[in-house]
Design a protein around this motif. Structure first.
Motif, PDB file in Angstrom:
ATOM      1  N   GLU A  48      38.270  34.242  43.843  1.00  0.00           N
ATOM      2  CA  GLU A  48      37.913  32.850  43.136  1.00  0.00           C
ATOM      3  C   GLU A  48      36.963  33.357  42.105  1.00  0.00           C
ATOM      4  O   GLU A  48      36.952  32.247  41.458  1.00  0.00           O
ATOM      5  N   SER A  49      36.444  34.307  42.034  1.00  0.00           N
ATOM      6  CA  SER A  49      35.408  34.731  40.769  1.00  0.00           C
ATOM      7  C   SER A  49      36.324  34.697  39.593  1.00  0.00           C
ATOM      8  O   SER A  49      35.565  34.900  38.406  1.00  0.00           O
ATOM      9  N   GLY A  50      37.355  35.083  39.628  1.00  0.00           N
ATOM     10  CA  GLY A  50      38.312  35.127  38.475  1.00  0.00           C
ATOM     11  C   GLY A  50      38.288  36.376  37.770  1.00  0.00           C
ATOM     12  O   GLY A  50      38.826  36.558  36.711  1.00  0.00           O
ATOM     13  N   CYS A  51      37.491  37.423  38.488  1.00  0.00           N
ATOM     14  CA  CYS A  51      37.347  38.635  37.642  1.00  0.00           C
ATOM     15  C   CYS A  51      38.615  39.586  37.702  1.00  0.00           C
ATOM     16  O   CYS A  51      39.375  39.611  38.567  1.00  0.00           O
ATOM     17  N   ARG A  52      38.500  40.345  36.619  1.00  0.00           N
ATOM     18  CA  ARG A  52      39.538  41.417  36.527  1.00  0.00           C
ATOM     19  C   ARG A  52      38.906  42.847  36.761  1.00  0.00           C
ATOM     20  O   ARG A  52      39.708  43.771  37.308  1.00  0.00           O
ATOM     21  N   THR A  53      37.658  43.003  36.648  1.00  0.00           N
ATOM     22  CA  THR A  53      36.803  44.154  37.132  1.00  0.00           C
ATOM     23  C   THR A  53      35.861  43.895  37.934  1.00  0.00           C
ATOM     24  O   THR A  53      35.014  42.785  37.831  1.00  0.00           O
ATOM     25  N   MET A  54      35.499  44.626  39.042  1.00  0.00           N
ATOM     26  CA  MET A  54      34.563  44.431  39.837  1.00  0.00           C
ATOM     27  C   MET A  54      33.567  45.849  40.012  1.00  0.00           C
ATOM     28  O   MET A  54      34.210  46.884  39.952  1.00  0.00           O
ATOM     29  N   VAL A  55      32.469  45.405  39.603  1.00  0.00           N
ATOM     30  CA  VAL A  55      31.404  46.693  39.533  1.00  0.00           C
ATOM     31  C   VAL A  55      30.278  46.699  40.572  1.00  0.00           C
ATOM     32  O   VAL A  55      29.755  45.619  40.901  1.00  0.00           O
TER      33      VAL A  55
ATOM     34  N   PHE B 208      28.904  43.386  41.892  1.00  0.00           N
ATOM     35  CA  PHE B 208      28.920  43.371  43.537  1.00  0.00           C
ATOM     36  C   PHE B 208      27.637  44.263  43.677  1.00  0.00           C
ATOM     37  O   PHE B 208      27.637  45.370  43.667  1.00  0.00           O
ATOM     38  N   MET B 209      26.424  43.433  43.990  1.00  0.00           N
ATOM     39  CA  MET B 209      25.138  44.556  44.062  1.00  0.00           C
ATOM     40  C   MET B 209      25.231  45.120  45.345  1.00  0.00           C
ATOM     41  O   MET B 209      24.450  46.173  45.298  1.00  0.00           O
ATOM     42  N   GLY B 210      25.720  44.647  46.337  1.00  0.00           N
ATOM     43  CA  GLY B 210      25.568  45.197  47.699  1.00  0.00           C
ATOM     44  C   GLY B 210      24.150  44.963  48.582  1.00  0.00           C
ATOM     45  O   GLY B 210      23.063  44.362  47.966  1.00  0.00           O
TER      46      GLY B 210
END
Length: 393
Positions: A231-238, A169-171
């Motif tokens: 929906e992105s299926g992510c386990r980690t969000m950076v 997530f770039m912002g």
């Protein structure tokens, strides 16, 4: 720093018993004595306690230092807030004053109640918006964000298809001004063999809405973002932005929006990623580190960026006001949009202090990065440092 409670004990010790009793009565039952029966979004107990305080935190308030007007001190603002909330004042100047805060939490470092005036003012601004008294330029910021879904025009147009284990997530600041940070992060993900994903239409985390008092709009964005993240299926969000990290990690749950993935700031993720990897001494020079307010005071991340820079060969210098005593770059809490003159003075003051140590600045916030670049200095984001050190290893 001397204990923030010490000045209270020193001051009370020199007063008479009647003064001690009066002071304690104000703090303990001030709400009953001064508050009219009226339902507000503002936390009036905190407003009154802050307004009645001797205001020692003002000596660390960067907005007051920039404007040299006591009404802009933390306690000065809550005193005016009290009169607005009790329907005794609604002048344009009084309303405008409620938006002259960087939300940097410098006041909290000195407050015996651990108050953040930036947090207290969020409820006041929500009441102002509810009374249809928000200034036109504040309404304009809200409308632009509702329309465009980002604070600034999005210029970074790269995205990925499908799902991934790690969502970057770039912002708003990276997507608009600091595309090189996103490029560094994607190259790092690829080098590490991460299955990463970039959202096709990334919306703002909605921090401006909650800061400026537009709670309903904040909830709409939060609902959208939580769905997109799932929906992105992510386990980690950076997240590159400390404010995004804080909002996703702490503010969303306060409103019932839970993110199942682990939310990490890039400094946490990169330090963990590089723990067992070789890094070359790619940038062997002296640079000064700037602690972003949200990263150090909201998230408590102090050593992570410093460890990363040192592993890349940098010799990190420190300013007198470092770590939790840092000074805001001026762009916190949308101050750069609501009060650009104040923000510019604060940025100049912080940049002058940093340049006394080095013309090379390291930071871990894209907004601080953009602000300091305008001062003609060399600025590194920690992601750029990691990429250089890794590529040369």
């Amino acid at each position: 720093m001397k204990s923030k409670y010490a000045w209270i004990m020193d001051s009370l010790a020199k007063t008479s018993f009647s003064t001690k009793a009066r002071a304690m009565r104000h703090f303990l039952i001030g709400k009953k004595e001064y508050l009219r029966r009226k339902k507000t979004r503002a936390d009036m107990d905190s407003v009154i306690k802050c307004a009645l305080c001797p205001n020692m935190c003002k000596f660390d308030c960067p907005v007051l230092a920039a404007e040299k007007n006591d009404a802009m001190s933390p306690s000065g603002k809550t005193r005016i807030a009290y009169f607005i909330e009790t329907d005794r004042l609604n002048s344009q100047d009084a309303i405008e004053l409620m938006y002259k805060c960087a939300g940097c939490d410098a006041c909290m470092q000195w407050c015996p109640f651990d108050f953040s005036v930036g947090d207290i003012l969020k409820g006041v601004r929500e009441d102002i918006a509810g009374m249809s008294l928000a200034p036109p330029r504040i309404i304009k910021i809200k409308e632009n964000l509702e329309k465009n879904h980002t604070i600034h025009e999005r210029k970074y147009d790269k995205s990925t298809d499908g799902k991934g284990d790690v969502l970057y997530f770039m912002g708003c600041e990276v997507s608009s001004e600091r595309g090189e940070i996103a490029d560094s992060m994607t190259k790092i993900f690829e080098g590490a063999g991460e299955k990463y994903v970039l959202l096709k239409d990334e919306w703002c985390c909605a921090s401006p809405f909650i800061n400026l008092g537009f709670t309903d709009e904040f909830k709409k964005f939060a609902e959208h973002n939580v769905k997109a993240i799932e929906e992105s299926g992510c386990r980690t969000m950076v997240c590159s932005c400390p404010t995004c990290t804080y909002v996703f990690r702490h503010i969303y749950p306060q409103f019932g929006f839970e993110i199942k993935a682990r939310v990490m700031h890039t400094s946490e993720y990169l330090l963990r990623l590089m723990e067992n990897k070789k890094m070359a001494k790619a940038i062997e020079k002296e640079c000064v580190y700037h602690d972003p307010c949200a990263l150090i005071r909201k998230l408590g991340l102090e050593e992570e960026p410093r460890k990363i820079a040192k592993r890349a060969g940098m010799k990190i210098k420190e300013t007198y006001f470092n770590r939790k005593d840092t000074k805001c770059c001026g762009m916190g809490c949308s101050l750069g949009s609501t009060n650009p003159d104040i923000a510019s003075k604060m940025a100049d003051a912080r940049l002058e202090e940093l340049k006394k140590q080095s013309d090379c600045i390291v930071t871990a916030c894209p907004t601080c990065n953009t602000t300091f670049r305008k001062g003609g200095v060399e600025v590194y984001d920690i992601s750029e440092i990691v990429l250089k050190a890794w590529e040369k290893a």
